[in-house]
Design a protein around this motif. Structure first.
Motif, PDB file in Angstrom:
ATOM      1  N   LEU A 276       4.753  -6.763   1.021  1.00 32.26           N
ATOM      2  CA  LEU A 276       4.305  -5.733  -0.190  1.00 32.26           C
ATOM      3  C   LEU A 276       4.192  -4.165   0.392  1.00 32.26           C
ATOM      4  N   VAL A 277       4.788  -3.236   0.200  1.00 30.75           N
ATOM      5  CA  VAL A 277       4.457  -1.488   0.556  1.00 30.75           C
ATOM      6  C   VAL A 277       3.753  -1.117  -0.690  1.00 30.75           C
TER       7      VAL A 277
ATOM      8  N   ARG B 278       2.303 -12.543  -6.231  1.00 32.56           N
ATOM      9  CA  ARG B 278       1.754 -13.703  -5.690  1.00 32.56           C
ATOM     10  C   ARG B 278       3.064 -13.859  -4.068  1.00 32.56           C
ATOM     11  N   ASP B 279       2.067 -14.290  -3.385  1.00 35.96           N
ATOM     12  CA  ASP B 279       2.260 -15.022  -1.988  1.00 35.96           C
ATOM     13  C   ASP B 279       2.767 -14.260  -1.071  1.00 35.96           C
ATOM     14  N   VAL B 280       2.364 -13.035  -0.849  1.00 32.82           N
ATOM     15  CA  VAL B 280       3.244 -12.065  -0.465  1.00 32.82           C
ATOM     16  C   VAL B 280       2.004 -12.459   1.373  1.00 32.82           C
ATOM     17  N   ASP B 281       3.581 -12.400   2.752  1.00 36.39           N
ATOM     18  CA  ASP B 281       2.689 -12.161   3.580  1.00 36.39           C
ATOM     19  C   ASP B 281       1.651 -11.675   4.227  1.00 36.39           C
ATOM     20  N   VAL B 282       2.086 -10.209   3.580  1.00 36.47           N
ATOM     21  CA  VAL B 282       1.770  -8.920   4.442  1.00 36.47           C
ATOM     22  C   VAL B 282       1.554  -7.698   3.253  1.00 36.47           C
ATOM     23  N   LEU B 283       0.726  -7.510   3.711  1.00 33.58           N
ATOM     24  CA  LEU B 283       0.336  -6.000   2.447  1.00 33.58           C
ATOM     25  C   LEU B 283       0.223  -4.562   3.497  1.00 33.58           C
ATOM     26  N   ILE B 284       1.254  -3.670   3.144  1.00 31.95           N
ATOM     27  CA  ILE B 284       0.890  -2.126   3.956  1.00 31.95           C
ATOM     28  C   ILE B 284       0.456  -1.141   3.241  1.00 31.95           C
ATOM     29  N   ASP B 285      -0.887  -1.078   3.296  1.00 32.09           N
ATOM     30  CA  ASP B 285      -0.926  -0.417   1.976  1.00 32.09           C
ATOM     31  C   ASP B 285      -1.104   1.380   3.041  1.00 32.09           C
TER      32      ASP B 285
END
Length: 331
Positions: free
Chosen positions: A160-161, A216-223
């Protein structure tokens, strides 16, 4: 001594402190090249410095000399080389992130000429004009270093970006897709077409949707946004997931640790070899450059005003010289 035009500030403050002046042209030292700047990209550190880093606690604010010329992202043409430089010669078209994160001896890109260590530059992609090439360095390298160096993203991950339409965000979306990820882009609704064209698998409009209720179930958040509400993404991540904050945020790290969530991030830095890899991806059409707006060098203050209004789609660039590349994007 030859002269040139450069944007300088003699004090910190609002955009109006940026003024176009006539100053001596620099000379390349050992290991450096002199670049005729055709375009310079804008980045948050430019306006942070202009404000005197008022966004961070006073005791942590870095000192830098005045007068000061901002700008670390350049695209231009080599006009002279310093002693020991063999990889570049006069006439080469180059782009790069110059001397970052150095502040006192920074890139000084808001100028007709600047010097750069030869190792900080790469050959400008032939299918980009200088304006679009100048939009790449800091944002592109930040995304590249996050995806490949810090996160070490594996194929098939759900990413998720947040802030997906911004400078770093739109490159992070594309590089995650290059790595074979499933990408969810979060931005305001007016950026949906832009992001779907870049390949996001899902788009969420944060102005109408609570992301933490839908994903749900995101591996990586690039915030790329950060801020006091960053912790709202904790339910989005799977146990053992990764948060990669580009800007400071409040993520309730103790709670994140209980969930097995780890943090991976780092300071972007100049790297000519990675710039060259970005250039190859751009030439192959696997990366595209989002351009929000272009201002002449003399209107650097207006460019900063535009940047600080926010809701940017891609990057803002200063056009320093007429583009002579003849590429389609320059017409």
């Amino acid at each position: 001594m030859p002269a040139m035009k450069a944007v300088r500030m003699h004090r910190t403050g609002e955009p109006g402190v940026l003024a176009l002046e006539v100053v001596p042209r620099p000379e390349p030292g050992p290991g450096d090249v002199l670049v005729r700047v055709h375009a310079a990209g804008l980045n948050p550190p430019d306006w942070y410095a202009r404000r005197g880093f008022s966004n961070i606690p006073e005791e942590l604010r870095p000192a830098f000399p005045l007068p000061y010329t901002p700008g670390s992202d350049i695209s231009g043409v080599v006009v002279a080389v310093g002693h020991g430089v063999t990889e570049w010669q006069e006439g080469d078209e180059v782009f790069g992130l110059v001397r970052f994160p150095s502040l006192g001896n920074g890139g000084r890109g808001y100028a007709e000429y600047t010097t750069s260590p030869a190792s900080h530059l790469a050959r400008k992609p032939g299918n980009l004009d200088h304006v679009r090439a100048a939009a790449v360095p800091m944002a592109g390298l930040t995304a590249y270093q996050y995806v490949f160096d810090h996160i070490k993203l594996d194929e098939g991950r759900r990413v998720l970006v947040n802030g997906a339409a911004g400078g770093v965000g739109h490159f992070a979306v594309q590089l995650a897709k290059v790595r074979g990820a499933y990408v969810i882009g979060v931005a305001s609704g007016r950026h949906e077409t832009f992001l779907r064209d870049l390949g996001v698998d899902e788009f969420l409009d944060y102005t109408t949707t609570r992301v933490e209720d839908e994903v749900r179930d995101v591996d990586v958040l690039i915030d790329t946004v950060g801020g006091p509400d960053g912790h709202r993404f904790l339910p989005v991540l799977r146990p053992g997931g990764v948060i990669s904050p580009v800007f400071h945020g409040e993520y309730h790290r103790e709670r994140a640790a209980e969930l097995g969530i780890t943090f991976r991030s780092g300071q972007v830095h100049s790297d000519g070899e990675q710039m060259a890899e970005l250039g190859r991806l751009l030439e192959k059409g696997r990366l595209r450059v989002g351009l929000d707006s272009v201002f002449p060098l003399a209107e650097a203050a207006k460019a900063h005003e535009r940047a600080e209004r926010g809701h940017i789609q891609g990057k803002i660039v200063l056009r320093v010289a007429p583009d002579q590349t003849g590429s389609p994007a320059s017409r």
